[in-house]
Scaffold this active site. Structure first.
Site, short mmCIF file in Angstrom:
data_model
loop_
_atom_site.label_atom_id
_atom_site.label_comp_id
_atom_site.label_asym_id
_atom_site.label_seq_id
_atom_site.Cartn_x
_atom_site.Cartn_y
_atom_site.Cartn_z
N GLU A 37 -0.90 11.96 2.00
CA GLU A 37 -2.26 11.79 1.93
C GLU A 37 -1.60 11.25 3.94
OE1 GLU A 37 -3.69 8.69 -0.96
OE2 GLU A 37 -1.71 8.96 -1.84
N ARG A 263 13.15 8.19 -5.40
CA ARG A 263 12.54 8.20 -4.36
C ARG A 263 13.55 7.34 -3.67
NH1 ARG A 263 7.12 4.46 -3.27
NH2 ARG A 263 8.27 4.40 -1.82
N LYS A 273 3.83 2.06 2.41
CA LYS A 273 3.11 3.00 3.44
C LYS A 273 1.27 1.79 3.97
CE LYS A 273 1.64 7.10 3.26
NZ LYS A 273 0.82 8.65 3.37
#
Length: 561
Positions: A37, A263, A273
């Site tokens: 994104e 992750r 983020k």
């Protein structure tokens, strides 16, 4: 890059792909994608995904797409898109002609939404966002049907087209998939798939005032690009039934398989983020590329190398369950790479003046120094030596403890590539601070050894005062004081007040006068340093990349006992 440079080893994802190829699934193709994104800079966790997706595709002679999930223009910027492309290339990967955007498919996604409406599998809902949350239920209680759930396909189609035409205000209506409000999986309880949002898009401008949600756009974008293996992190595991539901309901060219892996969680590092953005917006750090940030841009500026990051991603492997990786391993991979490639130089961070009283006035010698003992092809350089030198302030003690072997009154030490020197006098200012040492040298010890065989217990680095180049040196430590700052109620309370120390009076040897931003060096005895982009012709600026002390090696040694 070649696959031989990055080997993922045996892992469950490769096993899935091998089985698919054995059955000639997807016509024997392997097509992956990295779908960021564009709402922030990539961090070290994204590097793991980049390495995994691009390397798997290369290993099976397939391809990996770079696709921007640009479905929320309120949080997206062209700056982020450009930085992401730079980061992927810097890591050593190339998407070739396969650069895509979810916005490439806005028209097709809209048509898919209409197909769901016509099939009675989507409806326009007038509930407010708060009401939708309330109707959704909980993990232990089923949700309630929206009062608008049974609208006819004709009415829903009309309302949806009017949403696109801009007839309704933002937030007044949404399009929802019609699945099962009693599903134990909350993601399947009639999720929103389109919302009204009057925000200009960086690629489509004002053409659209409705935008698809990620859970709708992502699987269909994968399908339209004929992705075979949609590899994502574990937080999307609960979204997989929804991913598959959209694929099953619509006439897509291919049905990709979503596969989840653990992750990356790194000690002393924030991987959110959203929270990294807060650090930037609050001015806690000096931007996304602040060398204390775990962003790829920050790591690059600090002096990390692509090879070290790829090596780190290879070593941590691919797992099915989340775990915490010690940041010492990342630093170990960096040291191993820089040790092989970084030239050795001498720099003094906190200079203490040394006058060699019996050295000839005005004489300058050129000492031969090895550029990198790990790589003889890097050759040697000449380092000027003169009567007045600088050594490190903490390499001298007037009243040393028992195990301090460096310079002290009456003690002899070796100067790297130079001579033995002995301290004969200590000069202090009015406040009692040591400002200068008077020493003598033994001219028979040039090169660092004495003809009579006498030994010294310490070797010091130094620079010639007349030839030294002034520099600013920035010393970095972990940005956080706790291993898992993401788990803290207020992560800002875990900030390390000593994460940055700026030394403005450092001195480095003259060969560094022409050093260019991004160049890495080992300052002998001190660590690895990188030239910062802030450097100018008037002032060199160095960032300490990592110290020489390898805590990972000590951890491994302790575990192996």
């Amino acid at each position: 890059m070649s696959v031989s440079e990055f080997n993922l080893g045996s892992n469950f994802i490769r096993n899935i792909i091998n089985e698919d190829l054995k059955q000639n699934k997807n016509d024997g193709e392997v097509i992956t994608r990295f779908p960021p994104e564009p709402n922030g800079y990539l961090h070290i966790g994204h590097a793991k995904s980049i390495c995994l997706n691009f390397t798997l595709a290369a290993e099976y002679n397939g391809r990996c797409h770079l696709r921007f999930d640009d479905t929320n223009p309120s949080k997206e910027e062209v700056e982020y898109i450009e930085s992401i492309q730079e980061d992927v290339r810097w890591l050593g990967f190339d998407w070739g002609e396969h650069l895509y955007y979810a916005s490439d498919y806005f028209e097709q996604l809209y048509e898919y939404a209409e197909l769901l409406i016509k099939a009675g599998k989507a409806y326009v809902c007038d509930l407010s966002p708060e009401e939708i949350r309330a109707y959704r239920g909980t993990l232990t209680e089923p949700g309630k049907n929206s009062p608008y759930r049974e609208r006819s396909a004709e009415e829903n189609l009309d309302l949806f087209r009017r949403m696109r035409a801009g007839e309704f205000p933002d937030g007044s209506r949404v399009l929802r998939a019609k699945i099962d409000m009693a599903s134990p999986n909350l993601n399947m309880r009639d999720p929103v798939i389109y919302r009204i949002l009057r925000v200009p898009h960086h690629r489509t401008g004002d053409k659209w005032c409705i935008y698809p949600m990620y859970d709708f756009a992502h699987p269909l974008s994968d399908a339209l690009e004929k992705i075979t293996h949609s590899i994502c992190t574990l937080e999307f595991e609960d979204h997989r039934p929804l991913y598959d539901w959209f694929i099953e309901q619509l006439p897509v060219p291919r049905a990709p398989q979503q596969i989840e892996f653990a992750r990356l969680n790194l000690t002393y590092t924030m991987m959110s983020k959203r929270k990294l953005l807060q650090l930037v917006e609050r001015g806690i750090v000096q931007g996304w590329d602040d060398p204390r940030m775990p962003t790829i841009a920050g790591l690059r500026r600090r002096g990390y190398t692509p090879a070290a990051i790829r090596d780190f991603c290879e070593r941590i492997g691919v797992a099915k369950s989340n775990s915490m990786v010690d940041i010492a391993l990342l630093e170990h991979c960096l040291r191993e790479d820089l040790n092989k490639h970084a030239p050795r130089v001498m720099g003094v961070l906190r200079p203490l003046k040394v006058v060699i009283e019996n050295y000839p006035e005005g004489q300058v010698e050129e000492m031969e120094a090895v550029n990198n003992p790990e790589d003889p092809t890097m050759g040697v350089r000449k380092v000027p030596f003169s009567k007045v030198l600088y050594i490190e302030e903490d390499d001298f003690m007037e009243d040393p403890p028992k195990k301090f072997y460096r310079l002290a009154p009456g003690r002899e030490v070796r100067l790297r590539y130079g001579y033995f020197i002995k301290c004969t006098d200590v000069i202090k200012d009015e406040a009692g601070k040591i400002v200068e040492l008077r020493c003598t040298y033994d001219p028979e010890t040039k090169g660092g050894s004495a003809p009579d065989g006498r030994k010294v217990k310490a070797t010091l680095h130094w620079v010639s005062a007349a030839h030294a180049v002034p520099a600013e040196v920035r010393l970095y430590e972990h940005l956080f004081t706790v291993e898992d700052p993401g788990a803290a109620e207020d992560f800002t309370e875990c900030l390390n007040p000593r994460s940055l120390e700026v030394l403005s009076s450092a001195m480095v040897e003259p060969i560094l006068r022409e050093a260019t931003p991004g160049s890495s060096y080992q300052f002998e005895r001190l660590g690895y340093f990188c030239v910062d982009p802030d450097s100018t012709a008037e002032k060199l600026v160095f960032n300490r990349t990592v110290s020489l002390r390898d805590t990972w090696a000590k951890i491994q040694k302790k575990q192996n006992k």
